[in-house]
Motif scaffolding. Structure first.
Motif, PDB file in Angstrom:
ATOM      1  N   PHE A 121      15.261 -54.083 -19.433  1.00 49.81           N
ATOM      2  CA  PHE A 121      14.884 -53.514 -20.731  1.00 49.81           C
ATOM      3  C   PHE A 121      15.028 -54.569 -21.834  1.00 49.81           C
ATOM      4  O   PHE A 121      14.602 -54.335 -22.947  1.00 49.81           O
ATOM      5  CB  PHE A 121      15.812 -52.335 -21.045  1.00 49.81           C
ATOM      6  N   LEU A 145       4.344 -45.403 -13.232  1.00 49.68           N
ATOM      7  CA  LEU A 145       4.919 -45.613 -11.911  1.00 49.68           C
ATOM      8  C   LEU A 145       4.821 -44.371 -11.031  1.00 49.68           C
ATOM      9  O   LEU A 145       4.776 -44.480  -9.809  1.00 49.68           O
ATOM     10  CB  LEU A 145       6.389 -46.026 -12.040  1.00 49.68           C
ATOM     11  N   HIS A 196      15.637 -42.382 -24.704  1.00 43.80           N
ATOM     12  CA  HIS A 196      16.408 -43.517 -24.193  1.00 43.80           C
ATOM     13  C   HIS A 196      17.350 -44.076 -25.262  1.00 43.80           C
ATOM     14  O   HIS A 196      18.034 -45.052 -25.013  1.00 43.80           O
ATOM     15  CB  HIS A 196      15.461 -44.624 -23.725  1.00 43.80           C
ATOM     16  N   THR A 236      11.302 -33.887 -24.640  1.00 41.35           N
ATOM     17  CA  THR A 236      11.638 -34.305 -23.279  1.00 41.35           C
ATOM     18  C   THR A 236      11.772 -33.106 -22.355  1.00 41.35           C
ATOM     19  O   THR A 236      11.283 -33.104 -21.226  1.00 41.35           O
ATOM     20  CB  THR A 236      12.946 -35.110 -23.292  1.00 41.35           C
ATOM     21  N   ILE A 294       8.462 -31.693 -21.268  1.00 38.86           N
ATOM     22  CA  ILE A 294       7.708 -32.435 -20.247  1.00 38.86           C
ATOM     23  C   ILE A 294       8.096 -31.977 -18.850  1.00 38.86           C
ATOM     24  O   ILE A 294       7.345 -32.164 -17.891  1.00 38.86           O
ATOM     25  CB  ILE A 294       7.931 -33.957 -20.439  1.00 38.86           C
ATOM     26  N   ALA A 295       9.265 -31.364 -18.730  1.00 39.92           N
ATOM     27  CA  ALA A 295       9.657 -30.871 -17.419  1.00 39.92           C
ATOM     28  C   ALA A 295       8.750 -29.717 -16.977  1.00 39.92           C
ATOM     29  O   ALA A 295       8.622 -29.446 -15.785  1.00 39.92           O
ATOM     30  CB  ALA A 295      11.112 -30.422 -17.437  1.00 39.92           C
ATOM     31  N   ALA A 334      18.308 -35.053 -20.953  1.00 42.92           N
ATOM     32  CA  ALA A 334      17.437 -34.759 -22.090  1.00 42.92           C
ATOM     33  C   ALA A 334      18.231 -34.114 -23.223  1.00 42.92           C
ATOM     34  O   ALA A 334      17.759 -34.020 -24.350  1.00 42.92           O
ATOM     35  CB  ALA A 334      16.303 -33.833 -21.659  1.00 42.92           C
ATOM     36  N   VAL A 357      22.746 -42.352 -14.703  1.00 38.17           N
ATOM     37  CA  VAL A 357      21.367 -42.710 -15.041  1.00 38.17           C
ATOM     38  C   VAL A 357      20.734 -43.521 -13.912  1.00 38.17           C
ATOM     39  O   VAL A 357      19.564 -43.349 -13.573  1.00 38.17           O
ATOM     40  CB  VAL A 357      21.322 -43.458 -16.385  1.00 38.17           C
ATOM     41  N   HIS A 393      19.634 -41.076 -11.484  1.00 38.18           N
ATOM     42  CA  HIS A 393      18.397 -40.413 -11.941  1.00 38.18           C
ATOM     43  C   HIS A 393      17.178 -41.260 -11.641  1.00 38.18           C
ATOM     44  O   HIS A 393      16.233 -40.813 -10.993  1.00 38.18           O
ATOM     45  CB  HIS A 393      18.480 -40.126 -13.443  1.00 38.18           C
ATOM     46  N   PHE A 394      17.191 -42.495 -12.112  1.00 34.60           N
ATOM     47  CA  PHE A 394      15.906 -43.178 -11.989  1.00 34.60           C
ATOM     48  C   PHE A 394      15.646 -43.670 -10.577  1.00 34.60           C
ATOM     49  O   PHE A 394      14.502 -43.901 -10.229  1.00 34.60           O
ATOM     50  CB  PHE A 394      15.708 -44.243 -13.074  1.00 34.60           C
ATOM     51  N   VAL A 445      13.825 -40.656  -8.986  1.00 38.67           N
ATOM     52  CA  VAL A 445      12.402 -40.542  -9.338  1.00 38.67           C
ATOM     53  C   VAL A 445      11.589 -41.744  -8.861  1.00 38.67           C
ATOM     54  O   VAL A 445      10.429 -41.598  -8.484  1.00 38.67           O
ATOM     55  CB  VAL A 445      12.196 -40.333 -10.857  1.00 38.67           C
ATOM     56  N   SER A 502       8.396 -42.422  -6.276  1.00 39.14           N
ATOM     57  CA  SER A 502       7.301 -43.377  -6.051  1.00 39.14           C
ATOM     58  C   SER A 502       7.326 -44.005  -4.659  1.00 39.14           C
ATOM     59  O   SER A 502       6.312 -44.019  -3.965  1.00 39.14           O
ATOM     60  CB  SER A 502       7.360 -44.482  -7.104  1.00 39.14           C
TER      61      SER A 502
END
Ligand code: HEM
Ligand SMILES: [Cu+2]
Lengths: 205, 611, 123
Positions: free
Chosen positions: B145, B264, B308, B326, B329-330, B376, B390, B393-394, B397, B402
């Motif tokens: 980042f 992604l 973020h 946020t 969007i879920a 969120a 975190v 979390h990512f 996903v 992906s």
């Protein structure tokens, strides 16, 4: 160019024209980011020179407001007229009027070159006056925003000169006028960006 | 124009130039070959990113470990994240864009084949450049980042950040060029009858992805330009002592960054939406809802970036707005999950490897979505941010999402791309190892994160209760390594084996299964006409059962674009411009001039070359 | 080949729908006048803000400038970039990103202004 040219496209629209519009759409976000940066940092500079206010440094040096509205107004008008000229040149290409095409394409290029010249003069003048990229946030965001616009103008001028040479060789025929239309679309976009930059940077205090 | 066409192994040899050998790959403008180039390159980068991750996990396997120095740890975790996002997942998706979109829409190639080659070469050079920092012992070390003002000359005096920002800048150009190309391809090159609402879901999701790329990448381009100016020319965009605000970086980065996470995942949504119907023997449930939820996700994706940044103290109103958007969007995300389940519901499930990976995807992605909704909420996020929660979390996903879906796509489309069936038993072994390894590695991160273990830190002290979790995680990581070794073994075995794949091994619904595996250079000898969403199923119904194996035809008279090396030259020019900028102090402006000359040479030759 | 000829034909037929030089020049004149108006607004609104018209203008200089600039923008896009006559698809390719771009600019300005105000409040 594309194999698609061999058969009809799905939408009936030319792929290259769609591509240039897509690119222009993408560029909107590029300039939006630069303009945001400029606006977010408006009035946040710790030291002068400032765009619209005079400033005296702690050492006692005096700075006038640095922007030259008159000069830039002329540049702005040049860019506007160049948009008019290029669209007349395109009209000439589409109707096979060679004289019209060459004259107005030439005028467009002249305007573009003068605009870049105006900007080069402005930048050198500012550096002379004591405003550099490193001086303050105004300098940084101003030079970056207008500089990248100027780079776009320069690219456009190169593209148009290429078209002019092709036109001289008789290669910008009505069937191939689209080649010029693509360059013209890009050129208008660059103009439109300046239409936003001019009031935002130069006219709003 | 082709006058003769000779059958040569599985590729047609056209009159204009040989189709084998290294040169043919360098000059290729065939979307299928470019797709394979993307895939192979991205897989190598994926392995590099994986090895980096393993080294990180070894370091974290026990407390107070000294396996890696702090500096090395920083370089590895930065390169791991940057590699996986920009050099693995994005280009693996690009492999499917390249190979599959023209086939799925019934086209002979993309709209701009040479621009496509250009994108690949720019991507390759950008990836190599990014990694070349390792050669100088100065790989990027500030996190994927790149938060300001850690990246300033003051705090990062070395070349590390330079490699990162210039590498990303080059990669952005590749993505933008490809974005324009695929956007136009999808709009303009569809087979007759393929209306927008008849497009396969993978095409839809890829299309939306291109929109996101086109609108998000310019923003990081600007953020990186400002950083470049700060570092190279001494401006103060991100330098607080001169009035600059590091938050500007965070905003610009996440305005790009959140759409990026959808860049992604959306192609993966598309892959899963192709596979589930085929292996459930049922059309996709809620097609329109899938399209609109995808579009809605993308649109909303531009309005959530500050989730973020809750910990930066934006203020309660901003926190509330971004928290609500946020959570909103879920909802479309949930719609998609229900539709996938609805697709399988009552279907006759064919338990093949691609379906296994899709099921894994759905389960894992739900978990990642749930933890996403948890942070969120700003008060919850203040506890979770910058911790391993975190990270959990990512990875749920990105890996659970992906990577699982991309793997599913690899098993599903492998026969089409290479004319060979991957082994089912090895595929299932791969799946179970990956599922177990993945959960062992990442599930404990939820706990250790809530216990307070910070991310991005090279070690932790004894006695905080982190040990057991970290040991399990490291063990899981090695299981993941084994899982991918099984995959590689599967690929090697299959490649050595006979070309055994029929044109339509899965009883597919979409156009690519109507043509030979692998397809001929021109894809479709005759451009198909489409009457429904599942065109091949419809044809099979009409003709009462399986179609006969399609024959390979000579393709004489089909005009395909000529190979060209000018896109590669232009790509070298692009990379050279940036390298010259980086070496400005050493080379002076002469370097930039030469680089720009190469770029212009490539572009002009390309523009005036007959297609 | 026939399909190709058709397209070429379709394109030229399409181009004929583009307005003529007269329209272009008229638009050019309007653009010029609007630019002059912008500079006049600046001149009166700031440099003669003491009394009369200038005093009236002073508080609304920024919105007026924004409106004038938007008008110019729209004129160029519609007439010179031919969005008025060309396919609606091209317009959406431009307008959708413009909306996102505008939202980004406005949001960033608001977020920073609010952030600074909030930080002042709590410190
Ligand atoms: C239901 C949907 C989702 C929600 C509500 C959500 C929410 C969030 C939030 C609030 C954060 C910030 C956490 C923090 O740093 O404190 C975050 C981080 C992250 N999310 Fe998600 N997310 C969702 C889906 C996704 C998806 C689909 C992806 C990618 C495919 C993704 C990738 C990431 C990444 C990479 C980060 C960490 C970025 C970093 O700090 O390095 N998320 N997510
Ligand atoms: Cu996010």
């Amino acid at each position: 160019m594309a194999p698609a040219a061999d058969h009809a496209t799905t939408t009936g629209l030319d792929s290259r024209k769609m591509a240039i519009w897509t690119f222009i759409g993408s560029e909107c976000l590029f300039f939006a980011s630069l303009i945001s940066t400029y606006l977010v940092y408006r009035g946040k500079s710790l030291v002068g020179p400032f765009p619209h206010e005079a400033w005296t440094s702690p050492a006692g040096q005096h700075f006038e407001p640095i922007l030259e509205i008159k000069l830039v107004t002329v540049g702005t008008a040049l860019l506007l007229f160049s948009s008019l000229f290029v669209v007349i040149a395109l009209n000439g290409a589409q109707r096979n009027r060679r004289g019209q095409l060459l004259t107005f394409l030439g005028l467009t290029i002249m305007c573009g070159i003068f605009f870049v010249g105006m900007q080069v003069y402005e930048f050198t003048h500012f550096v002379h006056e004591g405003l550099k990229l490193q001086t303050n946030l105004f300098g940084a965001s101003f030079f970056t925003l207008t500089g990248f616009h100027g780079t776009h103008v320069t690219m456009g001028v190169i593209w148009l000169i290429t078209m002019f040479i092709l036109a001289l060789r008789g290669k910008v025929t009505p069937e191939k006028a689209l080649n010029l239309e693509l360059a013209a679309l890009y050129w208008h976009f660059v103009d439109v960006v300046w239409i936003v930059i001019f009031p935002v940077v130069y006219l709003m205090k | 124009m082709a006058t003769t066409a000779v059958e040569h192994a599985h590729a047609d040899v056209h009159a204009h130039g040989s189709k084998t050998g290294l040169w043919s790959w360098i000059t290729t403008v065939d979307h299928k070959r470019i797709g394979i180039l993307y895939g192979a390159t991205a897989f190598v980068f994926f392995l590099m990113g994986g090895i980096e991750a393993l080294l990180l996990r070894i370091q974290l396997g026990r407390p107070d470990n000294t396996f890696l120095s702090p500096e090395m740890y920083n370089q590895l975790f930065t390169m791991h994240g940057t590699t996986m996002i920009f050099l693995a997942i994005m280009p693996l998706s690009a492999m499917f864009f390249n190979y599959m979109i023209p086939l799925l829409i019934g086209a002979r190639d993309v709209a701009f084949p040479r621009l496509n080659a250009f994108s690949y070469w720019v991507f390759l050079l950008g990836g190599l450049f990014l990694n070349s920092g390792f050669l100088f012992g100065a790989a990027p070390n500030q996190g994927w980042f790149g938060y300001a003002n850690l990246t300033s000359n003051q705090y990062s005096p070395g070349l590390n950040v330079d490699f990162w920002m210039i590498g990303l800048q080059i990669l952005g150009i590749a993505s933008l060029a490809a974005g324009v190309n695929f956007f136009v391809t999808v709009l303009n090159l569809r087979a007759p009858g393929m209306k927008l609402m008849r497009m396969p879901m993978f095409v839809w999701m890829s299309f939306i992805t291109q929109v996101l790329i086109l609108l998000a990448f310019p923003v990081i381009t600007v953020a990186l330009i400002l950083l470049m100016f700060d570092r190279f020319f001494g401006s103060h965009f991100y330098v607080p002592s001169a009035g600059g605000d590091p938050l500007l970086w965070q905003h610009l980065f996440w305005i790009f960054g959140h759409p990026e996470v959808y860049i992604l995942i959306l192609p993966s949504f598309g892959i899963v939406s192709e596979i589930l119907p085929v292996f459930s023997r049922k059309p996709l449930f809620g097609y329109a809802a899938m399209v609109f939820s995808g579009a809605f996700i993308a649109f909303l994706g531009f309005g959530v970036w500050s989730h973020h940044m809750f910990s930066t103290g934006m203020g309660p109103i901003a926190d509330t707005v971004f928290s609500l958007s946020t959570m909103l969007i879920a909802i479309p995300t949930g719609v998609k999950i229900f539709n996938w389940i609805g697709t399988m519901w009552g279907g006759s499930l064919q338990m093949k490897t691609p379906l296994y990976f899709c099921l894994g995807f759905i389960a894992m992605f739900i978990m990642g979505g749930l933890s996403g909704v948890m942070h969120a909420s700003p008060p919850a996020d203040l506890q979770q941010t910058d911790t391993y929660f975190v990270v959990a979390h990512f990875h749920y996903v990105l890996f659970g999402g992906s990577i699982f879906a991309l793997t599913a796509g690899a098993y599903y489309w492998w026969p089409k791309m290479f004319g060979r069936m991957l082994s089912e038993s090895l595929g299932k072994l791969h799946f179970w190892l990956m599922l177990i390894g993945f959960n062992l590695t990442f599930f404990p991160m939820h706990f250790v994160g809530l216990l307070g273990m910070p991310r991005r830190v090279y070690t932790y002290p004894k006695g905080l209760g982190f040990e057991i979790y970290n040991q399990v995680e490291t063990a899981g990581a090695f299981l993941l390594l084994i899982a991918f070794l099984v995959f590689i073994w599967n690929v090697i075995r299959t490649t050595r084996g006979p070309a055994n794949a029929p044109a339509d091994p899965w009883n597919g619904a979409t156009l690519e299964w109507a043509i030979p595996s692998p397809p001929q250079e021109f894809n479709f000898a005759e451009v198909p006409v489409v009457h429904s969403r599942d065109p091949l199923w419809e044809t099979k119904r009409e003709r009462g059962g399986q179609l006969p194996e399609p024959v390979r035809v000579s393709g004489a008279g089909i005009h395909m674009p000529h190979p060209s090396y000018w896109p590669a030259v232009a790509a070298i020019g692009v990379a050279a411009v940036f390298v010259a900028l980086m070496m400005l102090p050493k080379l002076g402006p002469a370097g930039v001039v030469v680089a720009v000359a190469i770029l212009f040479l490539g572009v002009f030759k390309w523009a005036f070359e007959p297609a | 080949m026939t399909a190709h000829a058709d397209i070429a034909h379709g394109e030229t037929a399409h181009e004929h729908a583009h307005p003529g030089i007269g329209t272009y020049v008229k638009v050019g004149v309007i653009l010029f006048v609007l630019t002059a108006a912008e500079v006049a607004v600046y001149e009166f609104g700031y440099n003669h803000a003491g009394a009369g018209f200038g005093a009236l203008l002073h508080p609304v200089v920024i919105p007026v400038l924004l409106v004038l600039s938007a008008l110019k923008f729209a004129l160029v896009a519609m007439f010179y970039m031919h969005l008025k006559q060309d396919s609606r698809l091209f317009s959406s390719l431009f307008v959708f990103p413009l909306i996102i771009a505008a939202v980004v600019i406005v949001a960033l300005i608001a977020l920073f202004a609010y952030h600074y105000a909030f930080q002042k409040l709590i410190h």
